[in-house]
Design an enzyme around this catalytic site. Structure first.
Site, mmCIF file in Angstrom:
data_model
loop_
_atom_site.group_PDB
_atom_site.id
_atom_site.type_symbol
_atom_site.label_atom_id
_atom_site.label_comp_id
_atom_site.label_asym_id
_atom_site.label_seq_id
_atom_site.Cartn_x
_atom_site.Cartn_y
_atom_site.Cartn_z
ATOM 1 N N ASN A 74 36.226 36.513 48.921
ATOM 2 C CA ASN A 74 36.914 37.450 47.602
ATOM 3 C C ASN A 74 37.397 37.109 46.781
ATOM 4 O O ASN A 74 38.190 36.269 46.728
ATOM 5 C CB ASN A 74 37.680 38.757 48.389
ATOM 6 C CG ASN A 74 38.091 39.775 47.115
ATOM 7 O OD1 ASN A 74 37.572 40.693 46.438
ATOM 8 N ND2 ASN A 74 40.043 39.618 46.552
ATOM 9 N N GLU A 75 37.368 36.888 45.112
ATOM 10 C CA GLU A 75 37.874 36.193 43.961
ATOM 11 C C GLU A 75 38.042 34.893 44.417
ATOM 12 O O GLU A 75 38.952 33.938 43.191
ATOM 13 C CB GLU A 75 38.150 37.337 43.722
ATOM 14 C CG GLU A 75 37.962 38.637 43.366
ATOM 15 C CD GLU A 75 39.222 39.249 42.312
ATOM 16 O OE1 GLU A 75 38.755 40.252 42.455
ATOM 17 O OE2 GLU A 75 40.848 39.062 42.586
ATOM 18 N N ASN A 76 37.660 34.104 44.662
ATOM 19 C CA ASN A 76 38.326 32.100 44.748
ATOM 20 C C ASN A 76 37.333 32.235 44.352
ATOM 21 O O ASN A 76 37.708 30.773 43.469
ATOM 22 C CB ASN A 76 38.477 32.167 46.867
ATOM 23 C CG ASN A 76 38.882 32.826 47.805
ATOM 24 O OD1 ASN A 76 39.969 33.380 46.975
ATOM 25 N ND2 ASN A 76 38.644 32.890 48.619
ATOM 26 N N SER A 136 32.351 37.214 45.404
ATOM 27 C CA SER A 136 32.556 38.164 44.411
ATOM 28 C C SER A 136 33.759 38.746 43.998
ATOM 29 O O SER A 136 34.973 38.256 44.889
ATOM 30 C CB SER A 136 32.765 39.801 44.715
ATOM 31 O OG SER A 136 32.837 40.057 44.698
#
Length: 871
Positions: free
Chosen positions: A454-456, A500
């Site tokens: 997530n978002e990395n 994502s």
């Protein structure tokens, strides 16, 4: 046959010299709460009072029960922990049998010598993590009967472990000031922008002794596929053998059982003498599993039995499976790069929600609680749940229920909002964790997508990580190398995406809306929700807007507090950076400043529902260019102001009911395009939608300025559009005009024309200016309260005398247990709406003389009703 002895009773929790009863599975915080040692951290500001718990070391102690005769007859005894949170040393009889450092794995230790009192063979107990490297330690001698041996699990503070690893691998950036990326633990227990900082420790999953001989099933991986009507189960099996079982022939039997009928449509077996085997069975005429709204969810029992050469059963394994195909279409097209889920060949617009752990203490989440929350998701029209990467791989019950309900599961690997070191000791833990959880979850038909993080990837590019890291590892090797390899080797039946948001490659910005998945957070953080109308994402994987929880939830969580938007408890239960400032600025763009807390509470909830509806309506109308929306977020883990639709006490916000409207199979929405105003009929149902539209241009006072009946049609799983004739378009910038469109399908599916808000019709509104500028009349309405016979339901009937915009009954103001079956309603003058209320047992209401128009009852209801007022 293997014998299993659960170790659930007789545990004690110790800290320094103190001792108290412990519940296993459980955690330190819940044991301290049960003993009255700490206050409830969910209430007031007690989270601060219990911060010391997460920085302390804790020990769980028990005494092993005597080995039963059946166990003593076996060659091997294993001590098995399904989950330890997190950095733990396990001792038996005072001797170390293993150490752990990963909450997301199971551990298995060979304690045969210790529990039998045998001579120490080589001075070591063979032990190790499941599917991991061996952990070696000295064996403890026990009594001949195997009883009375003390078992202890010493937990080092997660802070201590994380800080030690950080010192070893070096500093890495993250989005929160806590060291969560240095330990394989539920990241959000260190706090998040919706969660408290309650760093847990404990035996959070079951623990047991397993007695076995010859061999046991260590892994079963069923690769489930279907070709036309023939299902295929390829069970890849791994076994562990004792010394005496080495090289002996074993037989693995596979059976597939139709759950509804109990028939066995397929069976096969294989005999082997090693540690690996594959057995395959074909199921003719396999019934397909479909996501909800697309078909049924037939499930089959998949069973594997391991036998020795005499035919005796050594071990068995069983799970439920479903036959379906799933693919992810990321083809390039004239709009960019797509991201569309395809199940059984059917392209699907995903109506999704993001899922966080339903409790900051996950051991408290029961199968019944999972079923309640996931059933609520289906009631809101949801067909996809994304398990977010800062939480946990949920328990089997979660995925079982998704299988049954037809909820597709998008499963993140557990990396979120941080640069993650790729060095040891973390790298081997990450790989072992991934392999174990892919193996555990792959039988579930509901699981349709693996996601790397997530978002990395976004954070590396946009959040100044690249400069700060200066070449240090940060997780890219996990997301683009290790994890896709693990999925390809372990579960090749499902698609994998690296993250994502992710555009598919570094050729595009990671959060480019035209390519792959995107997260839309500028709207909440800096602009206004009307800016969703300027976006055309291929797949909106995260977007959200905050609102406070229900009134009764606040009253419970903040006892005795004089509630205000900025009261001490309210601010403590607002974890987002400048969260209240963003709420205030979001309100100021649409409404006059609220006069009191009740109006602020109502309007912030209205704004949340409006924001999410604006995005979803716009993006659903763009199908198939946009192929999904995943709202942040469905649920909460404690009582807090957040982006959730269901608050931390399980109460609905207005957003929940709004999701039910905008995620319905058939949605009517008014959109502004390059060619002017148009009406879109979004049809996600299996049949075509042909509807007549009664379209009215009206004044705020209720006068019809122009009216027409139009025709609108949309094929199955498609969107139909029609332009609004110029005579029906409200004047640009008007303060007094709006448009309302009604569609009512009759029994033939042809367009009947309806005028009301009830009766099964579908309605859309268009107000050309914001609420601040619109000339709303002061809301006037009549209220009638009617008790229905049986069922415990009370009906509140509201009849509008003026235009009522976003009428809301906050039923929990009538009683904390009261629940309304409808959310925001907009009514034209003369229209009525019935709101069903359950859980309201007010004494006055039981009096027949007061039911129909009792003044006190009506006053109570009116006090719980809110609507938009003139600016």
């Amino acid at each position: 046959m293997k014998d299993v002895v659960p170790l659930t009773a007789g545990w004690t929790l110790r800290h320094e010299s103190a001792a108290l009863p412990a519940r296993v599975p459980g955690c330190v915080h819940t044991d301290l709460l049960a003993a009255g040692v700490i206050p409830d951290p969910f209430l007031s500001r007690h989270e601060e009072d219990v911060a010391w718990v997460g920085r302390a070391d804790w020990q769980y102690d028990t005494v092993l029960p005597p080995i039963p005769p059946c166990g003593a007859a076996h060659e091997r005894t294993d001590l098995v922990f399904d989950g330890l949170d997190t950095a733990a040393t396990v001792t038996l009889g005072g001797e170390v049998v293993g150490r752990t450092r990963n909450m997301h794995r199971g551990y298995r230790f060979d304690v045969s010598d210790a529990v039998r009192g045998d001579a120490v063979r080589g001075g070591a107990v063979r032990g190790g993590a499941v599917r991991g490297g061996a952990v070696r330690g000295g064996a403890a001698r026990g009594g001949a009967d195997g009883g009375g041996i003390p078992l202890s699990v010493l937990f080092t503070s997660a802070y201590t472990e994380a800080e030690a690893v950080r010192a070893q691998v070096g500093e890495r950036p993250n989005s929160y000031p806590e060291p969560f990326q240095y330990i394989r633990k539920m990241a959000c227990s260190f706090g998040w922008d919706w969660g408290p900082t309650l760093v847990t420790a404990g035996i959070w999953k079951p623990v047991r002794l397993e007695h076995w001989s010859t061999a046991r099933l260590s892994d079963v991986r069923p690769l489930v596929t279907v070709d036309t009507a023939t299902g295929r189960v390829e069970a890849r099996i791994e076994v562990e053998r004792t010394a005496s079982g080495a090289g002996r022939p074993l037989t693995a039997e596979l059976r597939v059982v139709a759950g509804a009928s109990g028939t066995v449509p397929a069976a096969a077996s294989v005999t082997f003498d090693g540690t690996h085997a594959t057995v395959t069975a074909e199921v003719p005429g396999a019934a397909l599993w479909w996501p909800r709204g697309y078909g049924e969810q037939p499930l089959y029992d998949c069973e594997v039995v391991l036998r020795d050469e005499s035919g005796a059963v050594l071990d068995d394994w069983s799970r439920r499976i479903g036959f379906r195909t799933v693919a992810l279409d990321t083809s390039a097209d004239e709009h960019g790069t797509g991201f569309t889920l395809v199940v059984n060949g059917e392209r699907i617009f995903a109506r999704g929600v993001n899922w966080i752990p339903d409790d900051v203490f996950p051991s408290r989440i029961t199968p019944e609680r999972y079923r309640t929350r996931l059933t609520q998701a289906t009631e809101a029209g949801v067909d996809l749940v994304r398990v977010w990467g800062g939480g946990i791989y949920e328990s089997d019950a979660f995925y079982d229920i998704c299988d049954e309900l037809g909820l597709m599961v998008w499963q993140d690997f557990l990396f979120a909002c941080a640069a993650y070191p790729e060095e040891q000791p973390l790298r081997s833990e990450v790989e072992a964790e991934a392999r174990e959880n892919v193996t555990r979850l792959m039988p579930h038909a509901s699981l349709v997508l693996w996601n790397g993080n997530n978002e990395n990837l976004w954070g590396f590019r946009d959040w100044q990580w690249e400069e700060e890291l200066a070449g240090d590892s940060w997780g890219e090797g996990y997301y683009l190398g290790l994890l896709p390899r693990v999925v390809a080797e372990t579960d090749p039946t499902r698609p994998y995406t690296a993250g994502s948001p992710w555009s598919g490659s570094w050729d595009h910005h990671p959060n480019d809306p035209a390519h792959g998945t995107s997260h839309s957070w500028e709207v909440w953080n800096r602009t206004d929700y009307t800016d969703y109308l300027d976006q055309s994402p291929r797949f909106a994987a995260e977007f959200g807007w905050q609102a406070p929880p229900a009134y009764a939830t606040l009253r419970r969580a903040l006892p005795g507090e004089d509630l205000a938007a900025d009261s001490p408890g309210m601010l403590h239960h607002q974890k987002a950076a400048d969260g209240n400032g963003k709420l205030e600025r979001g309100l100021a763009r649409h409404f006059a400043a609220p006069a009191d807390f009740d109006r602020w509470h109502y309007l912030t909830q209205v704004n949340q529902a409006r924001a999410i509806a604006t995005g979803i309506e716009h993006w659903r109308a763009q199908w198939p260019v946009c192929a999904g929306t995943v709202v942040w977020q469905l649920n909460d883990c404690w009582p807090v102001t957040s982006w959730s639709a269901i608050d931390g006490d399980g109460r609905y916000k207005p957003l929940f009911h709004e999701l039910r409207r905008v995620y319905a199979d058939r949605l009517l929405t008014v959109q502004t395009g390059d060619d002017g105003l148009r009406i879109a009929a979004v049809n996600q149902s299996a049949g075509p939608w042909r509807t007549g539209l009664r379209v009215r241009r009206m004044t705020a006072g209720g006068k019809v300025l122009a009216e027409a009946v139009l025709e609108l049609s949309a094929p199955a799983r498609a969107v139909g559009h029609t332009a609004v004739p110029a005579a029906l378009v409200p004047d640009a910038g008007t303060e007094e005009e709006f448009l309302v469109a009604d569609a009512d399908a009759d029994a033939d599916g042809l367009a009947g024309v309806g005028s009301g808000s009830g009766g099964g019709g579908v309605r859309a509104w268009h107000f050309p200016v914001r609420d601040l500028a619109f000339a709303y009349p002061a809301p006037e309405f009549d209220v009638e309260v009617v008790r229905r016979e049986g069922g415990g339901r009370v009906d509140v009937v509201v009849t509008a005398r003026t235009l009522l915009r976003d009428l809301l009954l906050q039923a929990d103001r009538l009683a904390p247990t009261a629940v309304a079956d409808r959310g925001l309603l907009t009514l034209l003058p003369g229209e009525s709406a019935t709101i069903g209320v359950r859980g309201w047992d007010a004494p006055d209401l039981a009096d027949p003389d007061l039911v129909d128009g009792g003044a006190e009852v009506v006053r109570a209801v009116r006090a719980a009703l809110f609507a938009v007022e003139p600016a």
